[in-house]
Design a protein around this motif. Structure first.
Motif, short mmCIF file in Angstrom:
data_model
loop_
_atom_site.label_atom_id
_atom_site.label_comp_id
_atom_site.label_asym_id
_atom_site.label_seq_id
_atom_site.Cartn_x
_atom_site.Cartn_y
_atom_site.Cartn_z
N PHE A 110 0.84 -1.21 0.00
CA PHE A 110 0.00 0.00 0.00
C PHE A 110 0.87 1.26 0.00
O PHE A 110 0.63 2.21 -0.76
CB PHE A 110 -0.91 0.02 1.23
N LEU A 111 1.88 1.28 0.88
CA LEU A 111 2.77 2.44 0.94
C LEU A 111 3.42 2.70 -0.41
O LEU A 111 3.56 3.85 -0.84
CB LEU A 111 3.86 2.22 2.00
N GLN A 112 3.84 1.64 -1.08
CA GLN A 112 4.58 1.78 -2.32
C GLN A 112 3.69 2.16 -3.50
O GLN A 112 4.08 2.98 -4.33
CB GLN A 112 5.30 0.45 -2.63
N THR A 113 2.49 1.59 -3.58
CA THR A 113 1.64 1.82 -4.75
C THR A 113 0.76 3.06 -4.61
O THR A 113 0.61 3.83 -5.56
CB THR A 113 0.73 0.60 -4.99
N LEU A 114 0.15 3.25 -3.45
CA LEU A 114 -0.76 4.39 -3.25
C LEU A 114 0.00 5.62 -2.78
O LEU A 114 -0.27 6.73 -3.22
CB LEU A 114 -1.85 4.02 -2.24
N GLY A 115 0.96 5.41 -1.88
CA GLY A 115 1.81 6.50 -1.43
C GLY A 115 1.12 7.49 -0.53
O GLY A 115 -0.11 7.60 -0.48
N VAL A 116 1.93 8.20 0.21
CA VAL A 116 1.48 9.30 1.05
C VAL A 116 2.63 10.27 1.21
O VAL A 116 3.77 9.87 1.44
CB VAL A 116 1.01 8.77 2.44
N TRP A 117 2.35 11.54 1.01
CA TRP A 117 3.38 12.57 1.07
C TRP A 117 4.49 12.24 0.08
O TRP A 117 4.23 12.01 -1.09
CB TRP A 117 3.87 12.72 2.51
N LYS A 118 5.74 12.19 0.51
CA LYS A 118 6.86 11.87 -0.36
C LYS A 118 7.28 10.40 -0.20
O LYS A 118 8.42 10.04 -0.46
CB LYS A 118 8.05 12.77 -0.05
N ILE A 119 6.33 9.59 0.20
CA ILE A 119 6.60 8.17 0.44
C ILE A 119 5.86 7.34 -0.59
O ILE A 119 4.65 7.50 -0.76
CB ILE A 119 6.15 7.77 1.86
N GLY A 120 6.58 6.47 -1.29
CA GLY A 120 5.97 5.60 -2.27
C GLY A 120 6.29 5.99 -3.69
O GLY A 120 6.11 7.14 -4.10
N ALA A 121 6.78 5.02 -4.48
CA ALA A 121 7.11 5.28 -5.88
C ALA A 121 5.87 5.47 -6.73
O ALA A 121 5.94 6.02 -7.83
CB ALA A 121 7.93 4.12 -6.44
N ARG A 122 4.72 5.02 -6.23
CA ARG A 122 3.46 5.09 -6.96
C ARG A 122 3.57 4.40 -8.32
O ARG A 122 3.11 4.92 -9.34
CB ARG A 122 2.99 6.54 -7.10
N LEU A 123 4.19 3.24 -8.28
CA LEU A 123 4.31 2.35 -9.43
C LEU A 123 3.72 0.99 -9.03
O LEU A 123 3.55 0.73 -7.84
CB LEU A 123 5.79 2.18 -9.81
N PRO A 124 3.41 0.12 -10.00
CA PRO A 124 2.88 -1.21 -9.66
C PRO A 124 3.97 -2.09 -9.05
O PRO A 124 4.49 -3.01 -9.67
CB PRO A 124 2.39 -1.75 -11.01
N PHE A 125 4.28 -1.82 -7.82
CA PHE A 125 5.46 -2.33 -7.13
C PHE A 125 5.02 -3.16 -5.92
O PHE A 125 4.47 -2.62 -4.97
CB PHE A 125 6.27 -1.11 -6.67
#
Length: 494
Positions: free
Chosen positions: A104-119
């Motif tokens: 969840f952190l990696q795909t959806l992200g929050v603030w400057k956290i998460g690549a927002r890729l299908p990871f």
């Protein structure tokens, strides 16, 4: 570094959107694809959504591809600590739950956290050998997991702070270093598979019996046949199918025990610090910090590969955000009794094969992981698998990790004497704990936590030797650029 166990880690994440499966694209696409993204004007396919049914089925496919990799590390470490079947089920469920949170952190992200890729994120295999070393050097096994959790918390927190600067240090982790470390990870874990293949109890009279070894061999054969003669989705989950069929074949021999399933509740929650409050031991922290560096290096490579596949190249900002998600997920994981998290390379191959680039599909997979972590019965299913069956599958899993390292070393410019020396000495140092377990017997117990981990010592040796031979003095002026060029995408180890 891989994956898993990260079910099958043999494949190398592609750099140009191609994978091993692309050789069978025409046959695989129909079987593996669940649809295409909603190509709304102005919306990148990574940020697009699928219809609900296709979203869920595609998410489940990602879970199936990485399930074995998520549950293997807690099985290995839990068995070393001596956990009961019930506690082992709890630890496995915790790993599923924390893998969902990290995804969840990696795909959806929050603030400057998460690549927002299908990871997809889950428990990294890079930490297994060092954790086993911590267990071996802890006098009271009840303290082993708290010591491990404390070390992971510190390593994750330090990695989170270092994330913005880490991309500048990647040049110190070229293929000659990462390939050596990944190879050591696989080689260090193979003895675990061999131990599993001989049976559940080393003290029992039937340990190493022909029955156990035959079950392991048959499971290995099933996985190999599936990998050779199937395609698409079935090929991706060959290890998982092998575990299921091997378990069924073991029933007539009285080796399969369904007690964990019978005793597991339908709903449960990974109680924070279930195994005790975290303990902070310096040697263990240093060991896990080394693992964190390796894990961050692998995640960087995976992000570069995935960015190419989805046609959204990962820049420095994306890499920093992705590393923050990795490290924060790792730091929070011990709160729920989970281990260090990293990317799963086989899921990157799955993205390339299915051509489904939406990060929300992977987020749906993360949701399934969360639900499985909250359902102890689902987690208990893996505890049913007999050790010999796990051993047979483990030969493929752990051997594939070592093979991935060798694939990376192929890129390392081994035609140069300097790199040959780096690999030769680093592998020798890293293999000492395997071939000569008592080599460091005269050292203090705290030092042995690090020294008895071939991953840690081999990584340190490779980094230092690479600095000496390829960065310092006149040797830094080379004709070739491959030895210290930014690392190409390499397999992530789980």
């Amino acid at each position: 570094m891989a994956a898993t166990p990260r079910s099958d880690n043999a494949g190398t994440p592609p750099t140009t959107g191609q994978t091993e499966a692309d050789a069978d694209t025409e046959a695989d696409t129909e079987a593996g694809s669940a649809g295409t993204e909603d190509d709304s004007p102005g919306k990148h396919p990574v940020d697009a959504t699928l219809p609900p049914v296709k979203m869920l089925t595609s998410g489940l496919q990602h879970v199936a591809a990485m399930y074995a990799g998520v549950v293997a590390p807690p099985l290995i470490v839990g068995a070393a600590v001596g956990l009961s079947a019930t506690e082992l089920t709890f630890l496995t469920g915790a790993s599923l739950f924390t893998a969902g949170l990290a995804t969840f952190l990696q795909t959806l992200g929050v603030w400057k956290i998460g690549a927002r890729l299908p990871f997809v994120n889950g428990v990294t295999f890079a930490g297994v050998a060092p954790m086993l070393a911590i267990v071996d050097t802890t006098s009271d096994k009840a303290d082993a997991l708290p010591v491990i959790f404390g070390a992971i918390i510190v390593a994750g927190a330090l990695g989170f702070l270092a994330a913005p600067w880490f991309s500048r240090l990647v040049r110190f982790f070229p293929p000659v270093v990462t390939g050596t470390v990944i190879t050591l990870i696989g080689v260090s874990l193979l003895p675990v598979a061999f131990g599993w293949a001989q049976g559940p109890n080393p003290a029992a009279d039937d340990y190493g019996s022909t029955t156990y070894l035959t079950l392991a061999a048959v499971t290995l054969l099933i996985v190999l046949l599936l990998r050779r003669f199937t395609r698409g989705f079935v090929k991706q989950i060959a290890v998982l199918i092998g575990l299921v069929l091997g378990t069924l074949l073991a029933i007539p021999f009285g080796v399969t025990d369904f007690t964990p399933v019978a005793e597991a509740p339908l709903i449960g929650f990974p109680t924070p610090f279930h195994f005790g409050a975290p303990q902070f031991a310096l040697a263990a922290i240093v060991s896990m910090c080394v693992v964190m560096l390796v894990s961050m290096t692998e995640s960087t490579a995976d992000m570069l590969a995935l960015g190419e596949i989805v046609e959204k190249p990962a820049d420095e900002k994306t890499i920093a955000a992705g590393l923050r998600a990795d490290t924060l997920g790792s730091a929070l994981s011990p709160l729920f009794n989970g281990f260090m998290c990293s990317a799963f390379a086989q899921n990157i191959g799955l993205v390339a094969m299915t051509r489904i680039r939406s990060r929300f599909v992977v987020a749906a997979g993360g949701g399934f992981l969360l639900l499985m972590g909250l359902c102890p019965i689902a987690a208990s299913l893996i505890a049913v698998v007999p050790r010999p069956v796990l051993g047979g599958a483990g030969v493929v899993l752990f051997g594939s990790v070592a093979a991935s390292g060798i694939q990376t070393l192929v890129k390392a410019g081994l035609h140069k004497d300097n790199n040959v020396l780096i690999v030769a000495v680093s592998l020798a140092v890293g293999i000492i704990p395997i071939t000569a377990p008592e080599f460091y017997h005269a050292f203090p117990e705290t030092a042995k936590i690090i020294l008895d981990s071939g991953i840690s010592t081999g990584c340190v040796a490779a980094v230092l030797l690479n600095l000496v031979f390829n960065h310092l003095g006149s040797s830094a002026h080379r004709e070739d650029d491959d030895v210290t060029a930014p690392m190409e995408p390499t397999p992530t180890v789980h």
